[in-house]
Design a protein around this motif. Sequence first.
Motif, PDB file in Angstrom:
ATOM      1  N   LEU A  18       0.833  -1.199   0.000  1.00  0.00           N
ATOM      2  CA  LEU A  18       0.000   0.000   0.000  1.00  0.00           C
ATOM      3  C   LEU A  18       0.869   1.252   0.000  1.00  0.00           C
ATOM      4  O   LEU A  18       0.595   2.213  -0.721  1.00  0.00           O
ATOM      5  CB  LEU A  18      -0.939  -0.023   1.207  1.00  0.00           C
ATOM      6  CG  LEU A  18      -1.802   1.212   1.434  1.00  0.00           C
ATOM      7  CD1 LEU A  18      -2.657   1.521   0.212  1.00  0.00           C
ATOM      8  CD2 LEU A  18      -2.672   1.021   2.666  1.00  0.00           C
ATOM      9  N   ALA A  19       1.940   1.254   0.769  1.00  0.00           N
ATOM     10  CA  ALA A  19       2.841   2.409   0.819  1.00  0.00           C
ATOM     11  C   ALA A  19       3.460   2.678  -0.550  1.00  0.00           C
ATOM     12  O   ALA A  19       3.561   3.825  -0.983  1.00  0.00           O
ATOM     13  CB  ALA A  19       3.936   2.192   1.864  1.00  0.00           C
ATOM     14  N   TYR A  54     -10.526  -2.278   4.060  1.00  0.00           N
ATOM     15  CA  TYR A  54      -9.506  -2.072   5.095  1.00  0.00           C
ATOM     16  C   TYR A  54      -9.292  -0.576   5.252  1.00  0.00           C
ATOM     17  O   TYR A  54      -9.280   0.163   4.272  1.00  0.00           O
ATOM     18  CB  TYR A  54      -8.194  -2.747   4.690  1.00  0.00           C
ATOM     19  CG  TYR A  54      -8.322  -4.237   4.500  1.00  0.00           C
ATOM     20  CD1 TYR A  54      -8.158  -5.105   5.572  1.00  0.00           C
ATOM     21  CD2 TYR A  54      -8.608  -4.778   3.249  1.00  0.00           C
ATOM     22  CE1 TYR A  54      -8.279  -6.478   5.405  1.00  0.00           C
ATOM     23  CE2 TYR A  54      -8.739  -6.153   3.076  1.00  0.00           C
ATOM     24  CZ  TYR A  54      -8.569  -6.983   4.155  1.00  0.00           C
ATOM     25  OH  TYR A  54      -8.695  -8.338   3.986  1.00  0.00           O
ATOM     26  N   HIS A  55      -9.122  -0.142   6.495  1.00  0.00           N
ATOM     27  CA  HIS A  55      -8.941   1.278   6.791  1.00  0.00           C
ATOM     28  C   HIS A  55      -7.549   1.519   7.363  1.00  0.00           C
ATOM     29  O   HIS A  55      -7.079   0.764   8.198  1.00  0.00           O
ATOM     30  CB  HIS A  55     -10.012   1.721   7.801  1.00  0.00           C
ATOM     31  CG  HIS A  55      -9.807   3.108   8.306  1.00  0.00           C
ATOM     32  ND1 HIS A  55      -9.416   3.360   9.591  1.00  0.00           N
ATOM     33  CD2 HIS A  55      -9.918   4.312   7.694  1.00  0.00           C
ATOM     34  CE1 HIS A  55      -9.318   4.670   9.752  1.00  0.00           C
ATOM     35  NE2 HIS A  55      -9.597   5.262   8.632  1.00  0.00           N
ATOM     36  N   LEU A  56      -6.910   2.584   6.881  1.00  0.00           N
ATOM     37  CA  LEU A  56      -5.611   2.991   7.424  1.00  0.00           C
ATOM     38  C   LEU A  56      -5.672   4.453   7.830  1.00  0.00           C
ATOM     39  O   LEU A  56      -6.070   5.310   7.043  1.00  0.00           O
ATOM     40  CB  LEU A  56      -4.497   2.812   6.380  1.00  0.00           C
ATOM     41  CG  LEU A  56      -3.127   3.364   6.787  1.00  0.00           C
ATOM     42  CD1 LEU A  56      -2.533   2.537   7.927  1.00  0.00           C
ATOM     43  CD2 LEU A  56      -2.186   3.398   5.600  1.00  0.00           C
ATOM     44  N   ALA A  65       3.948   3.013   8.640  1.00  0.00           N
ATOM     45  CA  ALA A  65       4.869   1.882   8.536  1.00  0.00           C
ATOM     46  C   ALA A  65       4.095   0.580   8.296  1.00  0.00           C
ATOM     47  O   ALA A  65       4.584  -0.320   7.616  1.00  0.00           O
ATOM     48  CB  ALA A  65       5.728   1.772   9.789  1.00  0.00           C
ATOM     49  N   LEU A  66       2.889   0.490   8.822  1.00  0.00           N
ATOM     50  CA  LEU A  66       2.051  -0.691   8.576  1.00  0.00           C
ATOM     51  C   LEU A  66       1.716  -0.819   7.095  1.00  0.00           C
ATOM     52  O   LEU A  66       1.547  -1.930   6.585  1.00  0.00           O
ATOM     53  CB  LEU A  66       0.757  -0.614   9.388  1.00  0.00           C
ATOM     54  CG  LEU A  66       0.887  -0.759  10.890  1.00  0.00           C
ATOM     55  CD1 LEU A  66      -0.467  -0.521  11.553  1.00  0.00           C
ATOM     56  CD2 LEU A  66       1.414  -2.138  11.246  1.00  0.00           C
ATOM     57  N   ALA A  67       1.610   0.297   6.400  1.00  0.00           N
ATOM     58  CA  ALA A  67       1.272   0.278   4.975  1.00  0.00           C
ATOM     59  C   ALA A  67       2.354  -0.416   4.158  1.00  0.00           C
ATOM     60  O   ALA A  67       2.080  -0.926   3.070  1.00  0.00           O
ATOM     61  CB  ALA A  67       1.040   1.692   4.464  1.00  0.00           C
TER      62      ALA A  67
END
Length: 87
Positions: A18-19, A54-56, A65-67
Motif C-alpha cells: 500500500l505504501a 480495510y482502513h488505514l 509503517a504498517l502500509a
Amino acid sequence: EVLSQKMVLLTLEGRLSLAEALYESQSINPISGDYLTIYVIRTSRGADEPIRVYHLDASGMQNMALATQFSLRPQDVIYVSSNPITQ
C-alpha cells in the motif's frame, strides 16, 4: 485525493505494498487529502467471499509503517478521502 490518480499494475512475480502504491501516485494531496481516511477496497475472488474494506489512519508514522506490510492484490482499489475542510 492523491496528487496523481493512476492505475498501478501488479506483476505475477512482484509484490506491491500500500505504501508503494501511494508513493506511485505521488502521495496524498497535502491540501485536500485526508490522512485519516485511506481505504483499500478488496473485491471478492468468488461468490462465497465478501468484499472487504480495510482502513488505514496514516496520520502517524507508526501507522504508515504498517502500509509497507500491507500487500495489494490485483483489482484492489485504494481510496483516499478528501479532507473534511475541502468537502
